[in-house]
Design a protein around this motif. Structure first.
Motif, PDB file in Angstrom:
ATOM      1  N   TYR A  98      24.908  75.624  68.916  1.00 56.56           N
ATOM      2  CA  TYR A  98      25.686  76.478  68.020  1.00 56.56           C
ATOM      3  C   TYR A  98      27.105  75.963  67.834  1.00 56.56           C
ATOM      4  O   TYR A  98      27.692  76.105  66.780  1.00 56.56           O
ATOM      5  CB  TYR A  98      25.712  77.919  68.551  1.00 56.56           C
ATOM      6  CG  TYR A  98      24.434  78.634  68.280  1.00 56.56           C
ATOM      7  CD1 TYR A  98      24.105  79.044  66.989  1.00 56.56           C
ATOM      8  CD2 TYR A  98      23.540  78.899  69.297  1.00 56.56           C
ATOM      9  CE1 TYR A  98      22.928  79.679  66.724  1.00 56.56           C
ATOM     10  CE2 TYR A  98      22.353  79.539  69.043  1.00 56.56           C
ATOM     11  CZ  TYR A  98      22.049  79.938  67.750  1.00 56.56           C
ATOM     12  OH  TYR A  98      20.884  80.564  67.491  1.00 56.56           O
ATOM     13  N   ASP A 110      31.981  81.204  67.328  1.00 58.63           N
ATOM     14  CA  ASP A 110      30.667  81.115  66.687  1.00 58.63           C
ATOM     15  C   ASP A 110      29.569  80.967  67.729  1.00 58.63           C
ATOM     16  O   ASP A 110      28.497  81.538  67.608  1.00 58.63           O
ATOM     17  CB  ASP A 110      30.620  79.915  65.733  1.00 58.63           C
ATOM     18  CG  ASP A 110      31.437  80.186  64.484  1.00 58.63           C
ATOM     19  OD1 ASP A 110      31.943  81.315  64.366  1.00 58.63           O
ATOM     20  OD2 ASP A 110      31.573  79.270  63.658  1.00 58.63           O
ATOM     21  N   ALA A 111      29.845  80.164  68.746  1.00 61.33           N
ATOM     22  CA  ALA A 111      28.790  79.852  69.698  1.00 61.33           C
ATOM     23  C   ALA A 111      28.560  80.979  70.689  1.00 61.33           C
ATOM     24  O   ALA A 111      27.450  81.156  71.172  1.00 61.33           O
ATOM     25  CB  ALA A 111      29.135  78.573  70.447  1.00 61.33           C
ATOM     26  N   ARG A 149      25.568  84.723  65.496  1.00 62.46           N
ATOM     27  CA  ARG A 149      24.536  83.699  65.604  1.00 62.46           C
ATOM     28  C   ARG A 149      23.470  83.883  64.536  1.00 62.46           C
ATOM     29  O   ARG A 149      22.941  84.957  64.359  1.00 62.46           O
ATOM     30  CB  ARG A 149      23.851  83.797  66.968  1.00 62.46           C
ATOM     31  CG  ARG A 149      24.506  82.913  67.972  1.00 62.46           C
ATOM     32  CD  ARG A 149      23.645  82.849  69.191  1.00 62.46           C
ATOM     33  NE  ARG A 149      24.439  82.274  70.274  1.00 62.46           N
ATOM     34  CZ  ARG A 149      23.989  82.161  71.499  1.00 62.46           C
ATOM     35  NH1 ARG A 149      22.798  82.596  71.805  1.00 62.46           N
ATOM     36  NH2 ARG A 149      24.746  81.634  72.416  1.00 62.46           N
TER      37      ARG A 149
END
Lengths: 304, 276
Positions: A28, A295-296, A302
Motif C-alpha cells: 500500500y 494511505d498504508a 485502503r
C-alpha cells in the motif's frame, strides 16, 4: 490482488504474520509514488547526517580567510574547491549543510519523541477516565492550541533562555496537544468496543487496559501525525534559529545559517538559498512519507 | 439437589441522560426490578426485543456495571461492585461471550495471547502452562494448535465466536453469560456453535444465562425462559410452560411473529396464497 493472495497462502516459517503484515504495508505504501521518493530522499538525508565527517570536504566551522562569499562552482568566480560556495566568514556551505542535517534530524527525533510521550500519556488519561480528568487536561491543551504555535514557542524560549535544547523543549510543548487530542479521540472510540470490555471481564486493570489493550489499536494515526510533526519540528526549529532563539552560531543549523546570512541576500544569493532549499527538501520528503503512511495504515482509505 | 449459581432479586438499573446546560436530567429505567435464579448446569434464556434491557441485565450479571438497586448473589455470595469493588475470585466466576465476534477480539492480539491473558492476569501460572491450557482449550472448541499464533482477522465469524467462548472458559467460570452469541452468525454456523455450547455445558456442568431474541434458538438451548418487555420480566417459567402457554400479550405477539419454516406451515401458507 497480490497482497491478498499472500495473506491467504501458506505461511512461511519464523514469524509469518509480521512478515505478511509488512508486505501488505509495503504494497500500500509503494502505491504512492511520492511517498517512495520521499522515503528515498529521507534515507539519503539520514546517510548524509551519519557520514557527514566522511562526506564533507571541510569541518563545518573552519574559516578560509581568502574565500569570503565565494559563489558556487558553476558561477563566475566560483571554484570546485567550494562546490556550493562559502558564507560571509569563509566557511564551506556544503559542509555546513551536511553537518546541519544532523541537527535537523536530531531536532525532529527529539521533539517528536517528547511530544509523543507527553501527548500519549495525557490523551490516554483524558480519553480513558473522562470526567473531570478529561476536562482538566483538554482545557489546558485547548489553551496551548489557542496560541499561534511559533509565538508560544518564542515565549517559552525567552523564558528558558535561547539554545537548541530549550528550543526543542518549547516546540515539543507546542506540538504536544495535537497528539493528546488524537490519542484521546482514538481512545474514546476504542474504549466502547467490546474487546475492551472483554479485557475488563478477564480482569485487566486500568493500566493494562490502557497500555496493552487500547493503545496498540490507536497507533495508526499516531504514526502519521508523528511523521508530519517531524517536519513541523524542523521548520519551527529553523524559524526559531532564524530569529536567533534556537541553535546559536556557529552551530551549523539550517535556520541559524539562514539568519546569519540575511544581510547578504541581495549580494550573494547562495548563502540563503541553499539552507532554505535543504529545509524545503527535508520537510517535503517527510511530509510525502507521512502521506504515504496514512494511505498504508488507515484501513478506511485502503482500496481492497 | 440443586445449587443456585446466580440469583437476582429485584434488580433495578437506571441511567441518567441529558443533564446538559439547557435540559433537565432525565432518568431512563432500563431494568425495573427483575428477579431470577439459575441452578447449576441449567440455562436461563432471556428473551426480548431490542432495547428492552436484556443486555443491561447481562452487564449487571457479568459484574461489568453495578445495579442501581437490588441484590445479586453469585454462588451464594452477595456481590455489590458499586460498594465493595470486585475481588479476583468473583471476577473468575462470571464470564461473558459477546454478540459481535468481530468486535470482541482485540485486533492486535494473537489468539494465544487472547486465551492466555485471563490466566496471566488472574493466576500465577507460568507461560509454559498457560500455553498448554490455551492449546487444550482451542482443541475443545474445535480449533487446532495451528491457530495459536494467528490474529483475529484471519478467522471467520463462527471461528471467532469459538475463540470468544474459549476465552470465557479459560478461568473455569461457574456462570457464563451469552449475550446473543449466535445472532451475528449464519444459520449453519449457528447450529455448530449452539451444539458446542451444549457439549461444553455437559462437560463442565456450566450454567448459562443466554440472551437472545431468536425463539427457535431459545427453544433449543433453554431450560427456563424469561421474557423481558420494557425493562420488566413479563413472563418467567420453564421452557415448556412458556412455549406451551404464553400468558402475557407481548409473549404471544412474540411467538406469533416468529417465522415458521417447517414444511406443514409453508404448505399451508402456499395454499392460502393460492386461494386468495
Amino acid at each position: 490482488m497480490m497482497s491478498q493472495s499472500t495473506e491467504i497462502g501458506p505461511m512461511a516459517a519464523g514469524n509469518p504474520d509480521r512478515l505478511t503484515g509488512l508486505r501488505t504495508f509495503w504494497y500500500y505504501f509503494s502505491v504512492n509514488r511520492g511517498a517512495v521518493i520521499g522515503l528515498f530522499v529521507f534515507i539519503l538525508l539520514v546517510l548524509a547526517a551519519l557520514f557527514a565527517p566522511l562526506l564533507a570536504p571541510y569541518a563545518p566551522d573552519v574559516q578560509d580567510k581568502t574565500a569570503f562569499l565565494r559563489p558556487p562552482a558553476w558561477q563566475d568566480g566560483g571554484s570546485t574547491q567550494y562546490l556550493l560556495g562559502t558564507d560571509p566568514v569563509g566557511r564551506d556551505i556544503l559542509s555546513r549543510l551536511l553537518y546541519g542535517a544532523r541537527f535537523s534530524l536530531l531536532i525532529g527525533a527529539v521533539v517528536v519523541s517528547l511530544a509523543l510521550t507527553g501527548g500519549i500519556t495525557l490523551g490516554l488519561l483524558a480519553g480513558y477516565f473522562r470526567g473531570w480528568v478529561d476536562v482538566a487536561i483538554m482545557r489546558v491543551m485547548d489553551l496551548i492550541l489557542a496560541f499561534p504555535s511559533l509565538l508560544l514557542a518564542l515565549v517559552m524560549v525567552t523564558i528558558l533562555g535561547p539554545g537548541l535544547f530549550n528550543a526543542m523543549l518549547a516546540i515539543a510543548l507546542v506540538l504536544q496537544p495535537h497528539f493528546a487530542r488524537l490519542v484521546r479521540a482514538a481512545v474514546m472510540a476504542e474504549k466502547s468496543r467490546e474487546y475492551v470490555v472483554a479485557a475488563k471481564v478477564a480482569g485487566a486493570g486500568h493500566i493494562r487496559q490502557m497500555l496493552r489493550t487500547i493503545l496498540p489499536n490507536c497507533l495508526g494515526p499516531l504514526i502519521v501525525q508523528g511523521t508530519l510533526s517531524f517536519s513541523n519540528a524542523i521548520l519551527e526549529a529553523a524559524a526559531l534559529g532564524f530569529l536567533g532563539l534556537g541553535a546559536q552560531p556557529p552551530t551549523p543549523e539550517w535556520g541559524t545559517m539562514l539568519a546569519s546570512a540575511r544581510e547578504f541576500i541581495l549580494r550573494a544569493w547562495w548563502v540563503v538559498t541553499f539552507p532554505g532549499l535543504a529545509i524545503l527538501i527535508t520537510v517535503l520528503a517527510i511530509n510525502l512519507i507521512g502521506d504515504g503512511l496514512r494511505d498504508a495504515l488507515d484501513p478506511k482509505l485502503r482500496r481492497s | 439437589m440443586s445449587i443456585k449459581v446466580v440469583e437476582g432479586k429485584n434488580i433495578v438499573r437506571d441511567y441518567h441522560v441529558g443533564g446538559g446546560l439547557f435540559r433537565a436530567q432525565r432518568t431512563v429505567h432500563a431494568v425495573k426490578g427483575v428477579s431470577f435464579s439459575v441452578d447449576k448446569g441449567k440455562t436461563l434464556a432471556i428473551v426480548g426485543e431490542s432495547g428492552c434491557g436484556k443486555s443491561t441485565l447481562a452487564r449487571i450479571i457479568t459484574l461489568i456495571d453495578p445495579a442501581t438497586s437490588g441484590e445479586l448473589f453469585i454462588d451464594g455470595n452477595k456481590v455489590d461492585i458499586a460498594k465493595d469493588g470486585l475481588s479476583k475470585e468473583m471476577r473468575r466466576k462470571v464470564q461473558i461471550v459477546f454478540q459481535n465476534p468481530y468486535g470482541s477480539l482485540n485486533p492486535r492480539q494473537k489468539i494465544g495471547d487472547v486465551l492466555g491473558e485471563p490466566l496471566l492476569i488472574n493466576t500465577g501460572k507460568p507461560a509454559e502452562e498457560r500455553r498448554d491450557l490455551a492449546m487444550k482449550m482451542l482443541k475443545k472448541v474445535g480449533l487446532g494448535p495451528e491457530h495459536y499464533n494467528r490474529y483475529p482477522h484471519m478467522f471467520s465469524g463462527g471461528q471467532r465466536q469459538r475463540i470468544a467462548i474459549a476465552r470465557a472458559l479459560m478461568l473455569n467460570p461457574s456462570l457464563l453469560v451469552l449475550d446473543e452469541p449466535v445472532s451475528a452468525l449464519d444459520l449453519s454456523v449457528q447450529a455448530q456453535v449452539l451444539n458446542l455450547l451444549a457439549d461444553l455445558q455437559d462437560e463442565f456442568q456450566l450454567t448459562y444465562v443466554f440472551i437472545s431474541h431468536d425463539l427457535s434458538v431459545v427453544r433449543y438451548i433453554a431450560d427456563d425462559v424469561m421474557v423481558m418487555y420494557f425493562g420488566e420480566a413479563v413472563e418467567y417459567g420453564s421452557r415448556e410452560e412458556v412455549f406451551a402457554d404464553p400468558k402475557h400479550s407481548y409473549t404471544k405477539t412474540l411467538f406469533a411473529a416468529t417465522p415458521r419454516a417447517d414444511v406443514a406451515s409453508i404448505k399451508a401458507r402456499l395454499a392460502k396464497k393460492k386461494a386468495a
